[in-house]
Design a protein around this motif. Sequence first.
Motif, PDB file in Angstrom:
ATOM      1  N   UNK A  36      38.628  42.023  40.412  1.00  0.00           N
ATOM      2  CA  UNK A  36      37.951  41.722  41.603  1.00  0.00           C
ATOM      3  C   UNK A  36      36.446  41.262  41.242  1.00  0.00           C
ATOM      4  N   UNK A  37      36.161  41.335  40.042  1.00  0.00           N
ATOM      5  CA  UNK A  37      34.757  40.690  39.610  1.00  0.00           C
ATOM      6  C   UNK A  37      34.654  39.676  38.948  1.00  0.00           C
ATOM      7  N   UNK A  38      36.221  39.035  38.765  1.00  0.00           N
ATOM      8  CA  UNK A  38      36.399  37.917  38.031  1.00  0.00           C
ATOM      9  C   UNK A  38      36.783  36.897  39.048  1.00  0.00           C
ATOM     10  N   UNK A  39      36.299  35.519  38.659  1.00  0.00           N
ATOM     11  CA  UNK A  39      36.180  34.573  39.723  1.00  0.00           C
ATOM     12  C   UNK A  39      37.421  33.890  39.714  1.00  0.00           C
ATOM     13  N   UNK A  40      37.975  33.397  40.900  1.00  0.00           N
ATOM     14  CA  UNK A  40      39.066  32.909  40.924  1.00  0.00           C
ATOM     15  C   UNK A  40      39.590  31.756  40.071  1.00  0.00           C
ATOM     16  N   UNK A  41      38.611  30.942  39.617  1.00  0.00           N
ATOM     17  CA  UNK A  41      38.757  30.022  38.508  1.00  0.00           C
ATOM     18  C   UNK A  41      38.923  30.562  37.229  1.00  0.00           C
ATOM     19  N   UNK A  42      38.480  31.898  36.819  1.00  0.00           N
ATOM     20  CA  UNK A  42      38.824  32.295  35.670  1.00  0.00           C
ATOM     21  C   UNK A  42      40.164  33.214  35.638  1.00  0.00           C
ATOM     22  N   UNK A  43      40.607  33.586  36.907  1.00  0.00           N
ATOM     23  CA  UNK A  43      41.813  34.290  36.882  1.00  0.00           C
ATOM     24  C   UNK A  43      42.846  33.217  36.756  1.00  0.00           C
ATOM     25  N   UNK A  44      42.642  32.288  37.393  1.00  0.00           N
ATOM     26  CA  UNK A  44      43.713  30.967  37.363  1.00  0.00           C
ATOM     27  C   UNK A  44      43.836  30.361  35.891  1.00  0.00           C
ATOM     28  N   UNK A  45      42.648  30.374  34.903  1.00  0.00           N
ATOM     29  CA  UNK A  45      42.722  29.846  33.710  1.00  0.00           C
ATOM     30  C   UNK A  45      43.419  31.060  32.826  1.00  0.00           C
TER      31      UNK A  45
END
Length: 65
Positions: A36-45
């Motif tokens: 939840x604290x990771x950004x969507x861009x970071x999770x996508x990468x």
Amino acid sequence: MSNYKLKSSSSISKRFKFTASGKLLRHKACRNHLLQKKSPKRKQQLRKVISVKSVDLLRLRMNML
């Protein structure tokens, strides 16, 4: 003298995958929890599958065979 079959490490065979050209693929770390604290861009990468560095390739190959 009998020939014993070496067992491959089952944990390594679950985490890594060989390609047809002989490269080893792995998933990136940090994608299991606290998302939840990771950004969507970071999770996508973090979703991407990447190849293992040549430094670690020989050590992993010996354990997989």
